[in-house]
Design a protein around this motif. Sequence first.
Motif, short mmCIF file in Angstrom:
data_model
loop_
_atom_site.label_atom_id
_atom_site.label_comp_id
_atom_site.label_asym_id
_atom_site.label_seq_id
_atom_site.Cartn_x
_atom_site.Cartn_y
_atom_site.Cartn_z
N VAL A 33 0.86 -1.18 0.00
CA VAL A 33 0.00 0.00 0.00
C VAL A 33 0.90 1.23 0.00
O VAL A 33 1.70 1.43 0.92
CB VAL A 33 -0.93 0.03 1.22
CG1 VAL A 33 -1.66 1.38 1.30
CG2 VAL A 33 -1.94 -1.11 1.16
N ILE A 34 0.79 2.01 -1.06
CA ILE A 34 1.57 3.23 -1.20
C ILE A 34 0.76 4.38 -0.63
O ILE A 34 -0.24 4.79 -1.21
CB ILE A 34 1.89 3.50 -2.68
CG1 ILE A 34 2.61 2.31 -3.31
CG2 ILE A 34 2.69 4.78 -2.85
CD1 ILE A 34 2.42 2.23 -4.80
N ASN A 35 1.18 4.87 0.52
CA ASN A 35 0.49 6.01 1.14
C ASN A 35 1.29 7.27 0.90
O ASN A 35 2.47 7.34 1.25
CB ASN A 35 0.30 5.78 2.63
CG ASN A 35 -0.05 7.08 3.36
OD1 ASN A 35 0.81 7.70 3.97
ND2 ASN A 35 -1.29 7.50 3.26
N ASP A 36 0.67 8.28 0.29
CA ASP A 36 1.34 9.56 0.07
C ASP A 36 0.30 10.61 -0.29
O ASP A 36 -0.55 10.36 -1.14
CB ASP A 36 2.38 9.44 -1.05
CG ASP A 36 3.44 10.53 -0.96
OD1 ASP A 36 3.10 11.71 -1.19
OD2 ASP A 36 4.60 10.21 -0.67
N ILE A 37 0.37 11.77 0.35
CA ILE A 37 -0.60 12.83 0.03
C ILE A 37 -0.13 13.67 -1.15
O ILE A 37 -0.88 14.50 -1.65
CB ILE A 37 -0.88 13.73 1.24
CG1 ILE A 37 0.39 14.50 1.66
CG2 ILE A 37 -1.40 12.91 2.42
CD1 ILE A 37 0.14 15.55 2.73
N GLY A 38 1.12 13.47 -1.58
CA GLY A 38 1.61 14.17 -2.76
C GLY A 38 1.92 15.63 -2.55
O GLY A 38 1.96 16.40 -3.51
N ALA A 39 2.16 16.04 -1.31
CA ALA A 39 2.44 17.45 -1.03
C ALA A 39 3.93 17.71 -1.02
O ALA A 39 4.75 16.80 -0.88
CB ALA A 39 1.83 17.85 0.31
N SER A 40 4.30 19.00 -1.12
CA SER A 40 5.69 19.39 -0.95
C SER A 40 6.05 19.30 0.52
O SER A 40 5.18 19.09 1.38
CB SER A 40 5.88 20.82 -1.45
OG SER A 40 5.20 21.72 -0.59
N LEU A 41 7.32 19.49 0.83
CA LEU A 41 7.76 19.45 2.22
C LEU A 41 7.12 20.55 3.05
O LEU A 41 7.06 20.46 4.27
CB LEU A 41 9.28 19.56 2.31
CG LEU A 41 10.06 18.31 1.88
CD1 LEU A 41 11.55 18.58 1.95
CD2 LEU A 41 9.69 17.11 2.73
N THR A 42 6.63 21.61 2.39
CA THR A 42 5.96 22.69 3.11
C THR A 42 4.45 22.50 3.15
O THR A 42 3.72 23.38 3.61
CB THR A 42 6.29 24.04 2.45
OG1 THR A 42 5.90 24.01 1.07
CG2 THR A 42 7.77 24.33 2.54
N GLY A 43 3.97 21.36 2.65
CA GLY A 43 2.55 21.04 2.74
C GLY A 43 1.70 21.55 1.60
O GLY A 43 0.47 21.55 1.69
N GLU A 44 2.32 21.97 0.51
CA GLU A 44 1.57 22.54 -0.60
C GLU A 44 1.40 21.53 -1.73
O GLU A 44 2.20 20.62 -1.91
CB GLU A 44 2.30 23.78 -1.12
CG GLU A 44 2.47 24.87 -0.08
CD GLU A 44 3.45 25.95 -0.52
OE1 GLU A 44 4.11 25.74 -1.56
OE2 GLU A 44 3.55 26.98 0.15
#
Length: 302
Positions: A33-44
């Motif tokens: 299961v690949i979990n990732d929200i796809g955000a930058s390190l700053t949350g964008e």
Amino acid sequence: MMLEGKVAVVTGSGGGIGREIALAMAQAGAKVVINDIGASLTGEGLSATPAEQTKAIIEQRGGAAAINTDSVSEWANAQKIVQCALDNFGRIDIVVNNAGILRDQIFHKTSPEEWLAVINVHLNGSFFVSRAAAEHFRKQGSGAMVHITSTSGLIGNFGQANYSAAKLGIVALSKSIALDMQRFGVRSNCLAPFAWSRMTSSIPAETPEQKARVQRLMAMGPEKNAPLAVFLASDAAKEVTGQVFAPRMNELFVFNAMRPVRGIHRSEGWTPETIAEYALPALKPAFSPLERSGDVFCWDPV
């Protein structure tokens, strides 16, 4: 195929170290299961694209993977992440707590928001996902957790009070899990990676010393950390729990735990004055130096 028949959840596996661990576990036979929200390190910039890219690579190599884009920083989301493994593959055997963000700031300028953001993802997220999987592990009598810590917490670093506190807290969390769940056949270990990735790309490179450190890091690809993660998740490591490891290029290290290193006794007890006069001179030679990771690991990786 050390992970044949197992199902792994790897958080933050849309890129960097997490992606390499997910790829290696799939290559070793696990469904991932690949979990990732796809955000930058700053949350964008939330996006499923990074997770989709990891999934495509796994499937191109003949493996099986599913995607989850929930943030680990909330308890309800952690349950969804684990449920994704159950819905797609019918079980869960491995949790790799890798998801992370950075909010680097010198301590006296660190805001409560910068503190909480990092603690919520790294420390709370590691607890939430591990706790969501724990009941399934207990019932099946097996399970392995690999938590990503950092020498920023184990040793120290500038401008990372939030990150360092979270990463050292993860070590204590892992040890507690190992103690509490050993009787259920569940193992818990930490891995402190050395690699050039998004998480290290913000390291300053202004002075000659800083530039030299960055050059050493850039020589270490994130894939160098994957073999140890696969081993720790496998049955070959069935006797390994509650430990902290670090892979550095082609080197492997195990860290010791905090233990008393020197003591002093006074039969009549202590006053502030006698501590200053007797205890301090006796204990001071055993003090830990105020060092950063780069001071301790100061040689070129080999």
